[in-house]
Every structure is written in structure tokens, then in C-alpha cells.
Scaffold this active site. Sequence first.
Site, mmCIF file in Angstrom:
data_model
loop_
_atom_site.group_PDB
_atom_site.id
_atom_site.type_symbol
_atom_site.label_atom_id
_atom_site.label_comp_id
_atom_site.label_asym_id
_atom_site.label_seq_id
_atom_site.Cartn_x
_atom_site.Cartn_y
_atom_site.Cartn_z
ATOM 1 N N ASP A 19 15.641 -64.439 124.428
ATOM 2 C CA ASP A 19 14.679 -65.258 123.668
ATOM 3 C C ASP A 19 13.332 -64.557 123.520
ATOM 4 O O ASP A 19 12.914 -63.802 124.403
ATOM 5 C CB ASP A 19 14.492 -66.603 124.405
ATOM 6 C CG ASP A 19 13.787 -67.620 123.514
ATOM 7 O OD1 ASP A 19 13.846 -67.492 122.279
ATOM 8 O OD2 ASP A 19 13.175 -68.552 124.076
ATOM 9 N N ASN A 67 20.843 -72.998 116.216
ATOM 10 C CA ASN A 67 20.065 -71.996 115.482
ATOM 11 C C ASN A 67 20.305 -72.034 113.974
ATOM 12 O O ASN A 67 19.542 -71.422 113.207
ATOM 13 C CB ASN A 67 20.320 -70.580 116.033
ATOM 14 C CG ASN A 67 19.663 -70.323 117.380
ATOM 15 O OD1 ASN A 67 20.169 -69.569 118.209
ATOM 16 N ND2 ASN A 67 18.500 -70.937 117.626
HETATM 17 C C1 IPE Z 1 18.145 -70.122 122.723
HETATM 18 O O1 IPE Z 1 16.888 -69.838 122.201
HETATM 19 C C2 IPE Z 1 19.203 -69.487 121.875
HETATM 20 C C3 IPE Z 1 19.247 -68.035 121.897
HETATM 21 C C4 IPE Z 1 18.461 -67.236 122.554
HETATM 22 C C5 IPE Z 1 20.297 -67.456 121.095
HETATM 23 P P1 IPE Z 1 16.147 -70.825 121.190
HETATM 24 O O2 IPE Z 1 14.905 -70.139 120.786
HETATM 25 O O3 IPE Z 1 17.077 -71.242 120.110
HETATM 26 O O4 IPE Z 1 15.868 -72.102 122.118
HETATM 27 P P2 IPE Z 1 14.743 -73.203 122.031
HETATM 28 O O5 IPE Z 1 14.740 -73.722 120.617
HETATM 29 O O6 IPE Z 1 13.444 -72.543 122.371
HETATM 30 O O7 IPE Z 1 15.122 -74.220 123.040
HETATM 31 C C1 IPE Z 2 15.903 -65.422 120.178
HETATM 32 O O1 IPE Z 2 14.603 -65.251 119.745
HETATM 33 C C2 IPE Z 2 16.925 -65.058 119.147
HETATM 34 C C3 IPE Z 2 17.658 -66.213 118.602
HETATM 35 C C4 IPE Z 2 17.502 -67.445 118.977
HETATM 36 C C5 IPE Z 2 18.640 -65.931 117.580
HETATM 37 P P1 IPE Z 2 13.859 -66.358 118.899
HETATM 38 O O2 IPE Z 2 14.114 -66.099 117.453
HETATM 39 O O3 IPE Z 2 14.196 -67.733 119.382
HETATM 40 O O4 IPE Z 2 12.342 -66.029 119.233
HETATM 41 P P2 IPE Z 2 11.177 -67.072 119.456
HETATM 42 O O5 IPE Z 2 11.599 -67.993 120.552
HETATM 43 O O6 IPE Z 2 10.980 -67.791 118.151
HETATM 44 O O7 IPE Z 2 10.001 -66.232 119.835
HETATM 45 MG MG MG Z 3 13.392 -68.910 120.834
#
Ligand code: IPE
Ligand code: IPE
Ligand code: MG
Length: 239
Positions: A19, A67
Site C-alpha cells: 500500500d 479496488n
Molecule cells: C489494500 O489497499 C489493497 C491493496 C494494497 C491491493 P487499499 O488502499 O485498497 O485499502 P484502503 O482503501 O486504504 O483500506
Molecule cells: C496500493 O497503493 C496499490 C493498490 C491498492 C492497487 P494505493 O494505490 O492504495 O496507494 P495509496 O493508498 O492511495 O497511497
Molecule cells: Mg491504499
Amino acid sequence: MALSDAENRIPRHIAIIMDGNGRWAKKRGLPRTAGHSAGAEAFRKIANYCRTLGVKYLTVYAFSTENWRRSEAEVSGIMKLLANYLAEALRDMEKNHVRFCFFGDLSRLSPDLQKLCRDAQERSSEYHEVQVNFCLNYGGRDEILRAIRAYARDVADGKKNPAELDESAFSDYLDSAGVPDPELVIRPSGEMRLSNFLPWQTVYSEFVFMDVLWPDFGPAELDAAIEEYLRRNRRFGGA
Ligand code: IPE
Ligand code: IPE
Ligand code: MG
């Protein structure tokens, strides 16, 4: 690194919620997709490093069932990166000896991406150095529901008797069938939640939350997480 004396206690299975890609890109004035590319690079390095450490299973959260709520441009950018990564992994298969598995409901992915997943899984099935479990369109609740449906079908077909269902027999219906539970779950990016990641498998896992954003996560951060894990006292409910 200072782990040599503790090498035999290196977790057999590490799970990572990758993340922070979006925030990493935003900090640099770049589009979110650039963060995902940098995240894919961080994953390549960590998968390699896990192999040299002797970690047997690495489970990574790449795309959750939630997502899909993101913009169509971001989702298709992530899917393209995944396809590129898998095509590259298929090319380098003999060199890396990584075994690929996939957790999640792949049926919602494009037919091309589904085929890359199938090919990677089939062509790497004989490798035993490190098994990478990619969580793609993965949600822990969805995984449990799919398992219950499959189990209910077996009951209806007379193949299973609910009186005999125990935790181990139920685990065989999950995407993670045959994979031991992760000893260590790492979430970079500063968030302290599971976000639907492996709820069944992590009931006794050790959690390490770190402030670093995933694209900046490297071997030094993994060492730090493992060192923190080695300091924990795991009791499993015992005294
Ligand atoms: C969890 O991260 C999913 C992945 C890293 C693939 P998210 O960014 O989707 O989670 P939330 O929305 O912060 O809970
Ligand atoms: C994790 O990084 C990747 C996926 C969830 C696909 P994020 O895209 O959630 O990054 P932040 O949390 O917005 O910084
Ligand atoms: Mg995220």
C-alpha cells in the site's frame, strides 16, 4: 545483516499489503499509475530478496475486490502492469525458479490476464524455492463465501458430511489451500487495517505496520520487519 543466528526463525510465510503507491506518486507530482509502476519495481526486489532469505511463501495483496471503485484509467493501468509483469515472469521462468499462485476471483479479470495467470501457475508448478501468491481481485470475505458455496455443492452432491467439517477441512476450500498461515503480515503506508486481506489465515499472525510507502520499501525495511517479528512473543492462547 544481523539475522544469521536467527535464520532458522525467519518466517516461512510473509504476507504484504503493498500500500501507498498513490501517495508516493502524489508526493512527486506524478500520476497514480507512476506510483503503481514504482510499486511493481519494489515487488520485484522484495520477491528476489525473499528468495535469498529462504522465505518459502510470499503472499502479496495486489488488487482487492474493492479496488474496482477506482477510476477506469487507474484500474486499467494496474491491469496492464500486472500483465507486463506476468509476461516477463513467464519469459524469465527458468532463471528465477519462482512458483506462482493466485488468490482471488480471477473470473472478473480480462481473458488475456486470466490466461497469463493460468500459464504462470502451470509453468511454475514444479519450482520450490519461493512461492509467490498474488492476490488479484481478492477479498477475504469473498474468498470465504466462494469456499462456502463450493463446500455446500459437495454436501449437496453427497461428497461431504457437515458433521465432519473442521477448520482444516474448511481451509482446503480456500484459495490458500495447502499454504501454511502467514507468521508475519506487513503493511507499509501508515494505515493500520487489514482491508479485507486474509481474515481466516491471519488470526494468529504477527502484524508489523510501517510508515514507509510501498515503492520505498526495500530489503532494509523487510529486515526491520523481520527483526520486529523475532522480538514478538507468540503464545497462541497459551500461558
Ligand atoms: C489494500 O489497499 C489493497 C491493496 C494494497 C491491493 P487499499 O488502499 O485498497 O485499502 P484502503 O482503501 O486504504 O483500506
Ligand atoms: C496500493 O497503493 C496499490 C493498490 C491498492 C492497487 P494505493 O494505490 O492504495 O496507494 P495509496 O493508498 O492511495 O497511497
Ligand atoms: Mg491504499
